[in-house]
Enzyme design. Structure first.
Site, short mmCIF file in Angstrom:
data_model
loop_
_atom_site.label_atom_id
_atom_site.label_comp_id
_atom_site.label_asym_id
_atom_site.label_seq_id
_atom_site.Cartn_x
_atom_site.Cartn_y
_atom_site.Cartn_z
CG ASP A 159 0.89 -5.53 11.27
OD1 ASP A 159 1.27 -6.78 11.36
OD2 ASP A 159 -0.27 -5.22 11.31
CG HIS A 164 0.17 -8.43 6.33
ND1 HIS A 164 -1.38 -8.42 5.67
CD2 HIS A 164 -0.08 -8.28 7.64
CE1 HIS A 164 -2.06 -8.33 7.06
NE2 HIS A 164 -1.10 -8.39 8.04
CB ILE A 179 -3.97 -10.42 2.69
CG1 ILE A 179 -3.54 -10.37 4.28
CG2 ILE A 179 -4.61 -11.62 2.17
CD1 ILE A 179 -5.26 -10.69 5.04
N GLY A 182 -5.13 -4.52 6.89
CA GLY A 182 -6.36 -3.82 6.77
C GLY A 182 -6.03 -2.41 7.07
#
Length: 260
Positions: A159, A164, A179, A182
């Site tokens: 990912d 991120h 961040i 998830g």
């Protein structure tokens, strides 16, 4: 002698069930490519993840994915897209697991009449993504510190969304800094369940449901609270520093360990 020693411990080496989430990432390396659907990838948010595990994952295998568009919903200012990925072991043709990923595309709505959001209660097996968190004291609580480099490390799983890793992209998306993924937060929570409820035996996990409620920043502390209801573990993950719930869901088990 070393070879024999490694063989004697091979039984304890297990692939965690949350590894299944990476199979769905592998089928969307170029993002969500739907004809006519325009969206800004910087504004994509992961809403829910549901995983069914049909057998323990082998330590080595070639995976064949079959990907289906399970839902597309116009919410006016956003679109909700559901992707179902069934993953097979290529050599045997055996179905290993199924993922249902729900993503929220801000700014991508307005292409049709608004439709109600998808609910897993409509799924044939009557799975419900939103878990009701009990008011009682948790059966178990586990605390994990998230290393500041965790998002960069998790990005190596496939990912590469700059949300991120790139501070400028994170600000465009409305965050003060990059961040955590998830799915990485989900991995922390399920690992806590494996430690506290499954006593280290990941093979007894049958399915996993997670609903992402709020972002997590690398460098924060994640507290996973767990309630045992028969063969279902209802859980909630909170960020300690902000005292905010960031993830909730449930994990269904095949059976309980004898130590519980």
């Amino acid at each position: 002698m070393v070879y024999k020693l490694l063989r004697s411990y091979s039984f304890f080496i297990q692939v965690l069930p949350t590894f299944a989430a990476l199979f769905s990432l592998g089928s969307m390396t170029n993002g969500i490519d739907l004809p006519g659907l325009q969206y800004d990838p910087r504004l994509l948010l992961h809403g829910q993840q549901y995983i069914e595990v049909y057998r323990p994952f082998p330590s080595s295998a070639t995976i064949h994915n079959k990907v289906t568009l399970a839902g597309l919903h116009d919410k006016g200012k956003a679109a909700i897209v559901e992707i179902e990925t069934k993953s097979y072991e290529k050599e045997s043709g055996e179905l290993l697991c199924m993922n249902r990923s729900t993503v929220y595309l801000r700014g991508a709505g307005g292409f049709s009449n608004s439709t109600p959001p998808y609910s897993y209660s409509n799924y044939p097996k009557n799975q419900v993504a939103a878990a009701k968190i009990p008011k009682t004291q948790p059966f178990a609580v586990f605390e994990d510190f998230i290393q500041p480099s965790q998002a960069l490390l998790y990005g190596l799983s496939g990912d590469y969304n700059p949300l991120h890793s790139d501070p400028m992209i994170a600000k465009v998306a409305g965050f003060s800094r990059p961040i955590l993924h998830g799915l990485c937060t989900l991995g922390f929570a399920v690992r806590a369940i494996i430690k506290c409820i499954c006593r280290g035996d990941a093979s007894i996990i049958k399915n996993i449901s997670g609903r992402f409620l709020l972002h997590v920043y690398p460098g924060e502390t994640l507290i996973t609270e767990m309630w045992l209801d028969g063969l279902r573990v209802v859980y909630q993950a909170k960020v300690k520093e902000r005292n905010r719930a960031v993830l909730s869901g449930y994990v269904d088990l095949r059976h309980l360990t004898s130590s519980l």
